[in-house]
Design a protein around this motif. Structure first.
Motif, PDB file in Angstrom:
ATOM      1  N   HIS A  98      -3.385  -0.696 -16.347  1.00 41.69           N
ATOM      2  CA  HIS A  98      -3.059   0.512 -17.114  1.00 41.69           C
ATOM      3  C   HIS A  98      -3.950   0.619 -18.348  1.00 41.69           C
ATOM      4  CE1 HIS A  98      -0.541  -2.658 -18.972  1.00 41.69           C
ATOM      5  NE2 HIS A  98      -0.814  -2.011 -20.098  1.00 41.69           N
ATOM      6  N   CYS A  99      -4.121   1.854 -18.823  1.00 44.27           N
ATOM      7  CA  CYS A  99      -5.031   2.092 -19.950  1.00 44.27           C
ATOM      8  C   CYS A  99      -4.330   2.603 -21.200  1.00 44.27           C
ATOM      9  CB  CYS A  99      -6.110   3.097 -19.529  1.00 44.27           C
ATOM     10  SG  CYS A  99      -7.143   2.545 -18.164  1.00 44.27           S
ATOM     11  N   ASP A 100      -3.024   2.687 -21.202  1.00 43.02           N
ATOM     12  CA  ASP A 100      -2.316   3.215 -22.375  1.00 43.02           C
ATOM     13  C   ASP A 100      -1.647   2.081 -23.145  1.00 43.02           C
ATOM     14  OD1 ASP A 100       0.775   3.142 -21.600  1.00 43.02           O
ATOM     15  OD2 ASP A 100      -0.380   3.718 -19.823  1.00 43.02           O
ATOM     16  N   ASP A 101      -1.204   2.394 -24.353  1.00 45.04           N
ATOM     17  CA  ASP A 101      -0.576   1.379 -25.209  1.00 45.04           C
ATOM     18  C   ASP A 101       0.891   1.698 -25.467  1.00 45.04           C
ATOM     19  OD1 ASP A 101      -0.936   3.595 -26.780  1.00 45.04           O
ATOM     20  OD2 ASP A 101      -1.999   2.566 -28.406  1.00 45.04           O
ATOM     21  N   ARG A 114       0.813  -1.213   0.000  1.00 42.54           N
ATOM     22  CA  ARG A 114       0.000   0.000   0.000  1.00 42.54           C
ATOM     23  C   ARG A 114       0.850   1.268   0.000  1.00 42.54           C
ATOM     24  NH1 ARG A 114      -2.938  -3.601   3.348  1.00 42.54           N
ATOM     25  NH2 ARG A 114      -4.924  -4.172   2.378  1.00 42.54           N
ATOM     26  N   GLN A 115       2.104   1.130   0.350  1.00 41.00           N
ATOM     27  CA  GLN A 115       3.003   2.276   0.350  1.00 41.00           C
ATOM     28  C   GLN A 115       3.612   2.530  -1.028  1.00 41.00           C
ATOM     29  OE1 GLN A 115       5.839   1.293   3.411  1.00 41.00           O
ATOM     30  NE2 GLN A 115       4.293   1.209   5.018  1.00 41.00           N
ATOM     31  N   ARG A 116       3.305   1.666  -1.983  1.00 39.12           N
ATOM     32  CA  ARG A 116       3.864   1.807  -3.332  1.00 39.12           C
ATOM     33  C   ARG A 116       2.893   2.583  -4.215  1.00 39.12           C
ATOM     34  NH1 ARG A 116       9.158  -0.389  -3.065  1.00 39.12           N
ATOM     35  NH2 ARG A 116       9.081  -1.762  -1.252  1.00 39.12           N
ATOM     36  N   SER A 117       3.376   3.668  -4.817  1.00 31.00           N
ATOM     37  CA  SER A 117       2.503   4.500  -5.645  1.00 31.00           C
ATOM     38  C   SER A 117       2.092   3.807  -6.934  1.00 31.00           C
ATOM     39  CB  SER A 117       3.217   5.822  -5.969  1.00 31.00           C
ATOM     40  OG  SER A 117       4.428   5.580  -6.684  1.00 31.00           O
ATOM     41  N   SER A 118       2.864   2.813  -7.368  1.00 29.57           N
ATOM     42  CA  SER A 118       2.591   2.154  -8.645  1.00 29.57           C
ATOM     43  C   SER A 118       1.681   0.932  -8.514  1.00 29.57           C
ATOM     44  CB  SER A 118       3.918   1.724  -9.287  1.00 29.57           C
ATOM     45  OG  SER A 118       4.613   0.844  -8.419  1.00 29.57           O
ATOM     46  N   ASP A 134      -9.455 -16.668  -0.524  1.00 36.36           N
ATOM     47  CA  ASP A 134      -8.020 -16.938  -0.308  1.00 36.36           C
ATOM     48  C   ASP A 134      -7.189 -16.357  -1.441  1.00 36.36           C
ATOM     49  OD1 ASP A 134      -8.583 -18.506   2.037  1.00 36.36           O
ATOM     50  OD2 ASP A 134      -9.172 -20.152   0.730  1.00 36.36           O
ATOM     51  N   THR A 135      -7.525 -15.126  -1.799  1.00 35.26           N
ATOM     52  CA  THR A 135      -6.936 -14.495  -2.983  1.00 35.26           C
ATOM     53  C   THR A 135      -6.448 -13.085  -2.675  1.00 35.26           C
ATOM     54  OG1 THR A 135      -8.371 -15.742  -4.487  1.00 35.26           O
ATOM     55  CG2 THR A 135      -7.436 -13.702  -5.339  1.00 35.26           C
ATOM     56  N   ILE A 136      -5.316 -12.731  -3.282  1.00 32.22           N
ATOM     57  CA  ILE A 136      -4.825 -11.356  -3.281  1.00 32.22           C
ATOM     58  C   ILE A 136      -4.766 -10.894  -4.729  1.00 32.22           C
ATOM     59  CG2 ILE A 136      -2.819  -9.875  -2.892  1.00 32.22           C
ATOM     60  CD1 ILE A 136      -2.125 -11.641  -0.502  1.00 32.22           C
ATOM     61  N   LEU A 137      -5.310  -9.703  -4.997  1.00 31.77           N
ATOM     62  CA  LEU A 137      -5.236  -9.114  -6.332  1.00 31.77           C
ATOM     63  C   LEU A 137      -4.401  -7.843  -6.252  1.00 31.77           C
ATOM     64  CD1 LEU A 137      -7.991  -8.768  -9.000  1.00 31.77           C
ATOM     65  CD2 LEU A 137      -6.678  -6.742  -8.348  1.00 31.77           C
ATOM     66  N   VAL A 138      -3.351  -7.781  -7.062  1.00 30.24           N
ATOM     67  CA  VAL A 138      -2.463  -6.619  -7.106  1.00 30.24           C
ATOM     68  C   VAL A 138      -2.638  -5.924  -8.446  1.00 30.24           C
ATOM     69  CG1 VAL A 138      -0.105  -5.773  -6.899  1.00 30.24           C
ATOM     70  CG2 VAL A 138      -0.795  -7.818  -5.649  1.00 30.24           C
ATOM     71  N   SER A 139      -3.076  -4.668  -8.402  1.00 29.31           N
ATOM     72  CA  SER A 139      -3.251  -3.889  -9.624  1.00 29.31           C
ATOM     73  C   SER A 139      -1.991  -3.073  -9.909  1.00 29.31           C
ATOM     74  CB  SER A 139      -4.445  -2.943  -9.483  1.00 29.31           C
ATOM     75  OG  SER A 139      -5.652  -3.658  -9.339  1.00 29.31           O
ATOM     76  N   LYS A 140      -1.482  -3.224 -11.120  1.00 29.12           N
ATOM     77  CA  LYS A 140      -0.323  -2.420 -11.567  1.00 29.12           C
ATOM     78  C   LYS A 140      -0.888  -1.271 -12.386  1.00 29.12           C
ATOM     79  CE  LYS A 140       2.689  -4.161 -14.469  1.00 29.12           C
ATOM     80  NZ  LYS A 140       2.789  -3.099 -15.503  1.00 29.12           N
ATOM     81  N   LEU A 141      -0.631  -0.036 -11.963  1.00 36.38           N
ATOM     82  CA  LEU A 141      -1.349   1.125 -12.474  1.00 36.38           C
ATOM     83  C   LEU A 141      -0.717   1.772 -13.692  1.00 36.38           C
ATOM     84  CD1 LEU A 141      -2.176   2.735  -9.003  1.00 36.38           C
ATOM     85  CD2 LEU A 141      -3.507   1.065 -10.320  1.00 36.38           C
ATOM     86  N   ALA A 142       0.497   1.387 -14.021  1.00 40.76           N
ATOM     87  CA  ALA A 142       1.184   1.995 -15.160  1.00 40.76           C
ATOM     88  C   ALA A 142       1.792   0.918 -16.041  1.00 40.76           C
ATOM     89  CB  ALA A 142       2.271   2.956 -14.679  1.00 40.76           C
ATOM     90  N   CYS A 143       1.958   1.261 -17.306  1.00 43.05           N
ATOM     91  CA  CYS A 143       2.571   0.347 -18.265  1.00 43.05           C
ATOM     92  C   CYS A 143       4.025   0.086 -17.879  1.00 43.05           C
ATOM     93  CB  CYS A 143       2.487   0.990 -19.646  1.00 43.05           C
ATOM     94  SG  CYS A 143       3.220   0.036 -20.980  1.00 43.05           S
ATOM     95  N   GLY A 144       4.468  -1.155 -17.983  1.00 41.12           N
ATOM     96  CA  GLY A 144       5.844  -1.500 -17.687  1.00 41.12           C
ATOM     97  C   GLY A 144       6.108  -1.695 -16.207  1.00 41.12           C
ATOM     98  N   PHE A 145       7.391  -1.855 -15.866  1.00 41.07           N
ATOM     99  CA  PHE A 145       7.805  -2.125 -14.488  1.00 41.07           C
ATOM    100  C   PHE A 145       8.898  -1.141 -14.084  1.00 41.07           C
ATOM    101  CE2 PHE A 145       5.757  -5.967 -15.778  1.00 41.07           C
ATOM    102  CZ  PHE A 145       5.260  -6.557 -14.617  1.00 41.07           C
TER     103      PHE A 145
END
Length: 250
Positions: free
Chosen positions: A90-93, A33-37, A47-58
């Protein structure tokens, strides 16, 4: 001689023994939760964790956060976990590039099914290419929104992870054809190739992913055994660690 203990002394002793610092109640996932990305969603009943990555790439932030998450799971700090969903939100290409440490992260993701009884699921929402596609193929399975697209345009010499994963799943000839032609495939085409396991209807959002995980939960034992056997028979792709992120993901 009998010792006399007052009621106040007993109360004080019990209080001293039962006091728990607020830090002891901290969520073991607070570091995410401390990560902005990254954003995290707990589905405890599944019994599930879902992690959303908000930007393209890593970027470095997302790599560090996900690396720590995988380490905690592998070391048994999140007992009872069955599914780990990586949401490519993420929503960009744009071209998905990756910072240093990505190869180690992708390898750890591919090994997760061997290190813990956890099935990793990549959820493609819109457009996947480069490092994002590489990471998704390292997961145990992939689901996709109906209008998701997948670009295989890449340099064979640099996209070791994508090529290796495709070669394991489809064979070398088909893998080379997809990447040399730079094909862009739909979710339906990916499903026909058995690269996508399930298609989530657009607009369902997290509820669509939750519904699919709920279905999977009914056959968790069989799925876990199958994915583990697949990974044992097809070990994680050996990556070239010395290649720089810029030349590898450009």
């Amino acid at each position: 001689m009998n010792a006399v203990v007052s009621k106040n002394d007993i109360t004080s002793a019990v209080a001293a023994e039962t006091y728990v610092s607020p830090s002891d109640f901290s969520d073991p996932l607070d570091f995410i939760r401390q990560r902005s990305s990254l954003e995290i969603h707990r589905m405890d009943e599944l019994d599930t964790i879902l992690v959303s990555k908000l930007a393209c790439g890593f970027d470095r932030d997302s790599i560090d956060g996900l690396t720590l998450l995988l380490r905690k799971i592998s070391e048994g700090h999140l007992p009872g976990l069955k599914y780990l969903v990586f949401d490519f939100a993420h929503c960009d290409d744009s071209t998905a590039v990756a910072a240093e440490g990505f190869d180690e992260l992708a390898s750890a993701t591919a090994r997760l099914i061997l290190d813990a009884p956890v099935i990793s699921i990549a959820w493609a929402r819109t457009y996947l290419n480069g490092a994002d596609l590489d990471f998704a193929l390292a997961c145990s399975m992939m689901v996709a929104d109906r209008y998701a697209r997948f670009s295989f345009e890449a340099d064979l010499a640099s996209a070791v992870g994508v090529y290796g994963a495709l070669a394991q799943k489809l064979g070398f000839v088909k893998a080379e054809r997809l990447m040399e032609n730079g094909e862009i495939l739909t979710a339906e085409q990916m499903q026909e190739l058995c690269l996508v396991k399930h298609i989530v209807e657009n607009g369902e959002g997290l509820l669509g992913a939750e519904s699919y995980v709920r279905q999977c939960g009914r056959r968790y034992n069989a799925s876990y055994s199958m994915f583990r056997a697949q990974r044992i028979s097809a070990p994680p792709v050996r990556r070239v660690e010395t290649t720089t992120a810029a030349s590898r993901r450009g």
